[in-house]
Design a protein around this motif. Sequence first.
Motif, mmCIF file in Angstrom:
data_model
loop_
_atom_site.group_PDB
_atom_site.id
_atom_site.type_symbol
_atom_site.label_atom_id
_atom_site.label_comp_id
_atom_site.label_asym_id
_atom_site.label_seq_id
_atom_site.Cartn_x
_atom_site.Cartn_y
_atom_site.Cartn_z
ATOM 1 N N ILE A 276 -9.205 -23.523 -40.052
ATOM 2 C CA ILE A 276 -9.469 -24.916 -40.456
ATOM 3 C C ILE A 276 -8.168 -25.705 -40.642
ATOM 4 C CG2 ILE A 276 -11.765 -24.488 -41.431
ATOM 5 C CD1 ILE A 276 -9.121 -25.142 -43.895
ATOM 6 N N TRP B 140 -12.918 -29.775 -35.582
ATOM 7 C CA TRP B 140 -13.854 -28.773 -36.111
ATOM 8 C C TRP B 140 -15.249 -29.156 -35.647
ATOM 9 C CZ3 TRP B 140 -12.574 -24.244 -37.916
ATOM 10 C CH2 TRP B 140 -13.521 -23.464 -38.568
ATOM 11 N N SER C 164 -17.484 -26.024 -44.277
ATOM 12 C CA SER C 164 -16.294 -25.701 -43.485
ATOM 13 C C SER C 164 -15.623 -26.973 -42.978
ATOM 14 C CB SER C 164 -16.659 -24.776 -42.313
ATOM 15 O OG SER C 164 -17.610 -25.383 -41.458
ATOM 16 N N GLY C 165 -16.433 -27.964 -42.575
ATOM 17 C CA GLY C 165 -15.870 -29.220 -42.097
ATOM 18 C C GLY C 165 -15.137 -29.987 -43.189
ATOM 19 N N GLY D 159 -12.258 -25.808 -32.864
ATOM 20 C CA GLY D 159 -12.681 -24.607 -33.580
ATOM 21 C C GLY D 159 -14.154 -24.642 -33.950
ATOM 22 N N SER E 170 -19.689 -33.376 -35.323
ATOM 23 C CA SER E 170 -20.916 -32.718 -35.740
ATOM 24 C C SER E 170 -22.124 -33.623 -35.587
ATOM 25 C CB SER E 170 -20.799 -32.290 -37.211
ATOM 26 O OG SER E 170 -22.018 -31.730 -37.682
ATOM 27 N N ARG F 234 -18.292 -19.874 -38.337
ATOM 28 C CA ARG F 234 -19.256 -19.902 -39.433
ATOM 29 C C ARG F 234 -20.214 -18.729 -39.286
ATOM 30 N NH1 ARG F 234 -19.223 -24.165 -36.689
ATOM 31 N NH2 ARG F 234 -18.787 -25.474 -38.490
ATOM 32 N N ASN G 229 -19.422 -28.635 -35.192
ATOM 33 C CA ASN G 229 -20.608 -28.102 -35.868
ATOM 34 C C ASN G 229 -21.831 -28.696 -35.181
ATOM 35 O OD1 ASN G 229 -22.111 -26.686 -37.733
ATOM 36 N ND2 ASN G 229 -21.967 -28.264 -39.311
ATOM 37 N N VAL H 63 -8.070 -32.414 -39.954
ATOM 38 C CA VAL H 63 -8.782 -31.921 -38.775
ATOM 39 C C VAL H 63 -10.105 -32.682 -38.669
ATOM 40 C CG1 VAL H 63 -9.941 -29.932 -37.733
ATOM 41 C CG2 VAL H 63 -7.703 -29.653 -38.834
ATOM 42 N N HIS I 102 -13.811 -33.866 -37.826
ATOM 43 C CA HIS I 102 -15.108 -33.189 -37.752
ATOM 44 C C HIS I 102 -15.903 -33.782 -36.596
ATOM 45 C CE1 HIS I 102 -17.972 -30.485 -39.446
ATOM 46 N NE2 HIS I 102 -18.868 -31.399 -39.752
ATOM 47 N N ALA J 90 -11.762 -28.466 -43.379
ATOM 48 C CA ALA J 90 -10.945 -28.935 -42.263
ATOM 49 C C ALA J 90 -10.400 -30.332 -42.538
ATOM 50 C CB ALA J 90 -11.780 -28.929 -40.979
#
Length: 433
Positions: free
Chosen positions: A324, A330, A344-345, A242, A357, A245, A332, A353, A355, A348
């Motif tokens: 999320i 997730w 948002s992370g 996902g 990023s 944002r 980013n 979930v 991350h 999650a």
Amino acid sequence: IKVLRSLGVSYDIYHCNEGHAALIGLERLNKFINEFHLSFSEAIEVVRASSLFTTHTPVPAGHDAFEEGMLRAFIGDYAEKLHVDWQQILALGKINVSDPHEKFSMSFLAANLSQEVNGVSMLHGEVSREIFKDMWKGYFPEELHISYVTNGVHRPTWTAPLWKEVEQKYFKKEGGAYTAASFEGIYNVPDEKIAHIQQELRTKLVGRIKNNLKETQNITYFTPREIVEVSDTLRDDVLTIGFARRFATYKRAHLLFTNLDRLDAIVNNPDRPVQFIFAGKAHPADKAGQDLIKHIVEISKQPRFLGKIIFLSNYDMDLARALIQGVDVWMNTPTRPLEASGTSGEKAAMNGVMHFSVLDGWWVEGYREDAGWMLPQKRTYENQQYQDELDAELIYNIIEDQIAPAYYNKDSNGISIQWCNFIKNTIGKVAPQ
């Protein structure tokens, strides 16, 4: 401040949340000077001693600065109210008062009228010291009093009910509340339970997306044939990544689409397929952000990506919550170090979930090995285009070589023990932070 005063509300401490709110300091000065008969310098000390300022972004657009003419139009009367000359007002928001080209910074005003100043993550605290360093001549940035308070999220709002049931059964409370140690209870949950919850939440998300496709306001960019194909293609048993944002350009939503053939190989891998779900909005004045969304939609309509890369319309808090909770990873991809914190992370992570990023914002502090994936914090290239290309290659490599193999490494019961351990580590080690 005037409204609070009219309501008879008075507080000991005032928190100026972003420079947009900095004018609260001027109005408070007005009260101390005219009601308590303090001098201008005395009033400033009182206001400072009872004010905090949080700055939220290193992006210049987030720091309002105005021409002197506009300033006079709206707060020109404050020189008379505060019994000072106009230059003293200007000095609160400018480094060099005699420079007619320097704009009046609301962030400088807030910093000058606050005792404590903080960024919203450890890294952003460092960046903020660099941004504000010219305000205090003769000091190195690292000597400044600007600190940080890393953003957090409201766990009860963002955690799925299924995970809350797990918390109630396996997490021990101390003094009637969860502590960081309480989250270690996740390691007592059977892998079958972990896998079942993850599957159920993904199925719920995919079901919601398919239902949304039946509503005309959500399908403005799909033909009837494409809607049927998307609905048939979207699966609840596929690794789902996902990305949702605000579509500001520095968040680099375009990175995934740098090499479409490489992306094609990832989403259409016969043994380890991946599907991507995008959602979000751009600021009405941000044409670059709107064009980026349009670009993603156009790519998602290509036959090879239809139903495997999807952009969801009408992004709101309710859809954000479903995303999320329901995706597996997730993603980013901000330009370092422009993600001040990002939350948002964090939401999650409450749902196990992982991350994926750049090491920026909160992820610098939140990253734990085997509980998510990261792109390096340090730049390799000064040229941003080269850096984007490198980061895109790293994203493809990590998905192909690490994320997808771990997800599809399933035993005879259809469960990936490795993936379940990743989920446990995310909830046990990242979420409580």
